[in-house]
Design a protein around this motif. Structure first.
Motif, PDB file in Angstrom:
ATOM      1  N   ARG A 109      34.788  48.245  40.299  1.00 19.85           N
ATOM      2  CA  ARG A 109      34.310  48.323  38.915  1.00 19.85           C
ATOM      3  C   ARG A 109      33.058  47.488  38.686  1.00 19.85           C
ATOM      4  N   GLY A 110      32.619  46.770  39.723  1.00 22.52           N
ATOM      5  CA  GLY A 110      31.393  45.991  39.620  1.00 22.52           C
ATOM      6  C   GLY A 110      31.597  44.530  39.273  1.00 22.52           C
ATOM      7  N   LEU A 111      32.836  44.034  39.294  1.00 27.94           N
ATOM      8  CA  LEU A 111      33.075  42.635  38.967  1.00 27.94           C
ATOM      9  C   LEU A 111      32.638  41.731  40.117  1.00 27.94           C
ATOM     10  N   SER A 112      32.154  40.559  39.759  1.00 25.96           N
ATOM     11  CA  SER A 112      31.769  39.584  40.774  1.00 25.96           C
ATOM     12  C   SER A 112      33.016  38.923  41.347  1.00 25.96           C
ATOM     13  N   MET A 113      32.852  38.215  42.475  1.00 27.56           N
ATOM     14  CA  MET A 113      33.996  37.542  43.075  1.00 27.56           C
ATOM     15  C   MET A 113      34.553  36.486  42.127  1.00 27.56           C
ATOM     16  N   GLN A 164      34.589  36.658  38.838  1.00 23.25           N
ATOM     17  CA  GLN A 164      35.371  37.380  37.835  1.00 23.25           C
ATOM     18  C   GLN A 164      36.698  37.878  38.417  1.00 23.25           C
ATOM     19  N   ILE A 165      36.664  38.323  39.677  1.00 20.99           N
ATOM     20  CA  ILE A 165      37.900  38.785  40.329  1.00 20.99           C
ATOM     21  C   ILE A 165      38.889  37.635  40.457  1.00 20.99           C
ATOM     22  N   GLU A 166      38.386  36.463  40.857  1.00 16.34           N
ATOM     23  CA  GLU A 166      39.269  35.304  40.983  1.00 16.34           C
ATOM     24  C   GLU A 166      39.866  34.917  39.629  1.00 16.34           C
ATOM     25  N   ALA A 167      39.065  35.006  38.565  1.00 16.50           N
ATOM     26  CA  ALA A 167      39.579  34.696  37.234  1.00 16.50           C
ATOM     27  C   ALA A 167      40.675  35.672  36.834  1.00 16.50           C
ATOM     28  N   GLU A 168      40.480  36.952  37.186  1.00 14.86           N
ATOM     29  CA  GLU A 168      41.489  37.966  36.878  1.00 14.86           C
ATOM     30  C   GLU A 168      42.777  37.705  37.655  1.00 14.86           C
ATOM     31  N   LEU A 169      42.655  37.400  38.939  1.00 10.82           N
ATOM     32  CA  LEU A 169      43.839  37.131  39.747  1.00 10.82           C
ATOM     33  C   LEU A 169      44.567  35.876  39.257  1.00 10.82           C
ATOM     34  N   ASN A 170      43.801  34.856  38.882  1.00 14.56           N
ATOM     35  CA  ASN A 170      44.414  33.645  38.335  1.00 14.56           C
ATOM     36  C   ASN A 170      45.101  33.923  37.014  1.00 14.56           C
ATOM     37  N   GLY A 171      44.492  34.799  36.212  1.00 12.81           N
ATOM     38  CA  GLY A 171      45.080  35.146  34.923  1.00 12.81           C
ATOM     39  C   GLY A 171      46.415  35.835  35.085  1.00 12.81           C
ATOM     40  N   GLN A 172      46.521  36.710  36.094  1.00 14.36           N
ATOM     41  CA  GLN A 172      47.789  37.390  36.351  1.00 14.36           C
ATOM     42  C   GLN A 172      48.862  36.390  36.759  1.00 14.36           C
ATOM     43  N   LEU A 173      48.470  35.352  37.515  1.00 13.99           N
ATOM     44  CA  LEU A 173      49.452  34.371  37.951  1.00 13.99           C
ATOM     45  C   LEU A 173      49.939  33.505  36.790  1.00 13.99           C
ATOM     46  N   ALA A 195      42.196  43.391  43.865  1.00 11.62           N
ATOM     47  CA  ALA A 195      40.854  42.832  44.080  1.00 11.62           C
ATOM     48  C   ALA A 195      39.868  43.936  44.444  1.00 11.62           C
ATOM     49  N   ARG A 196      40.294  44.878  45.279  1.00 10.80           N
ATOM     50  CA  ARG A 196      39.424  46.000  45.661  1.00 10.80           C
ATOM     51  C   ARG A 196      39.084  46.862  44.457  1.00 10.80           C
ATOM     52  N   GLU A 197      40.083  47.111  43.604  1.00 11.80           N
ATOM     53  CA  GLU A 197      39.852  47.920  42.407  1.00 11.80           C
ATOM     54  C   GLU A 197      38.861  47.237  41.474  1.00 11.80           C
TER      55      GLU A 197
END
Length: 264
Positions: free
Chosen positions: A78-82, A84-93, A72-74
């Motif tokens: 990179r300038g992602l919004s929260m 977008q970060i949540e979508a990325e974390l959900n995608g990994q799961l 999430a910090r990385e």
């Protein structure tokens, strides 16, 4: 130019940064610059798995969860919004969705690194050997070297500590704790240029580190740049705990007194 004779506490922040076995919500918030609201929500929604609560019922996270928070910090850097970060974390799961059926709990055996963390916190002399075993097995290598560096430093074996922190960075060039700790070693050795270099790296990796900003402020002051020192200490104050605030406020007061009245 003002001359700073001494600082409250005798100099740079004395506490080295090491990888722990568990972290509280507040510690995660401080280290990764995430609001406690997001941390608790991600836990409720299953994006981050919490460890077993302690005896007080306080929510805690083990070192496995650190990989999620580091990600999430990385992404934030990179300038992602929260969102977008949540979508990325959900995608990994969701890369490997669970199939239906009953899950049978199996006995959990600690890995070498997990065992080393517990032994370390209990001051057990077997901890270094277990960290080395984790390194041999390729488990959390940068973290293991960092904690070996802490143990060497505590025994006043500075060359060995330096070697361990450097090896940690060879395996993870963005390892916050090792950059911070190398900055501390160089600061104590009087090499302010290299101390600044590693504290700058630490502050870039974790902008919410009060300790990194505080120590950068001390370096600014020792080099005679009082305005830069005051600015760094104000950044440190923004992220400091109540305990850290005492030293920051005393240092700021001394700097501002020595700086004298300013003329426009």
């Amino acid at each position: 130019m003002s001359v700073i004779v001494s600082f409250p506490g005798g100099g740079a922040s004395k506490k080295l940064e090491r990888v722990q076995s568990t972290y509280t919500v507040r510690e995660i918030s401080r280290q990764f610059g995430l609001s406690e609201h997001f941390i608790r929500r991600w836990t409720r929604e299953g994006m981050v798995r919490a460890a077993e609560p302690d005896e007080t019922g306080e929510l805690r996270f083990d070192f496995h969860a650190l990989t999620r928070f580091r990600r999430a910090r990385e992404l934030r850097s990179r300038g992602l919004s929260m969102r977008q970060i949540e979508a990325e974390l959900n995608g990994q799961l969701n890369l490997f969705p669970e199939r239906g059926g009953m899950l049978i709990p199996l006995p959990v055996r600690m890995s070498p690194f997990e065992e080393a963390l517990i032994l370390h916190e209990q001051n057990d002399p077997r901890a270094p050997a277990m960290y080395r075993r984790a390194i041999e097995e390729g488990e959390c290598v940068a973290d293991a070297y960092c904690n070996l560096g802490i143990m060497a430093y505590e025994k006043n074996n500075i060359p060995r500590a330096f070697d361990h922190f450097t090896r940690s960075l060879q395996h993870d060039a963005r390892h916050f704790e090792s950059h911070f700790n190398l900055g501390h070693i160089y600061f104590e050795a009087g090499d302010l240029r290299l101390a600044r270099l590693h504290y700058d790296f630490a502050a870039a990796i974790e902008p919410c580190s009060a300790g990194a900003h505080f120590n950068l402020g001390l370096i600014d002051a020792m080099e005679g740049d009082t305005p830069a020192a005051i600015a760094s200490l104000h950044r440190a104050r923004r992220y400091a705990t109540e305990e850290e605030l005492v030293q920051i406020e005393e240092t700021l007061a001394g700097l501002q007194k020595n700086d004298g009245p300013r003329t426009e």
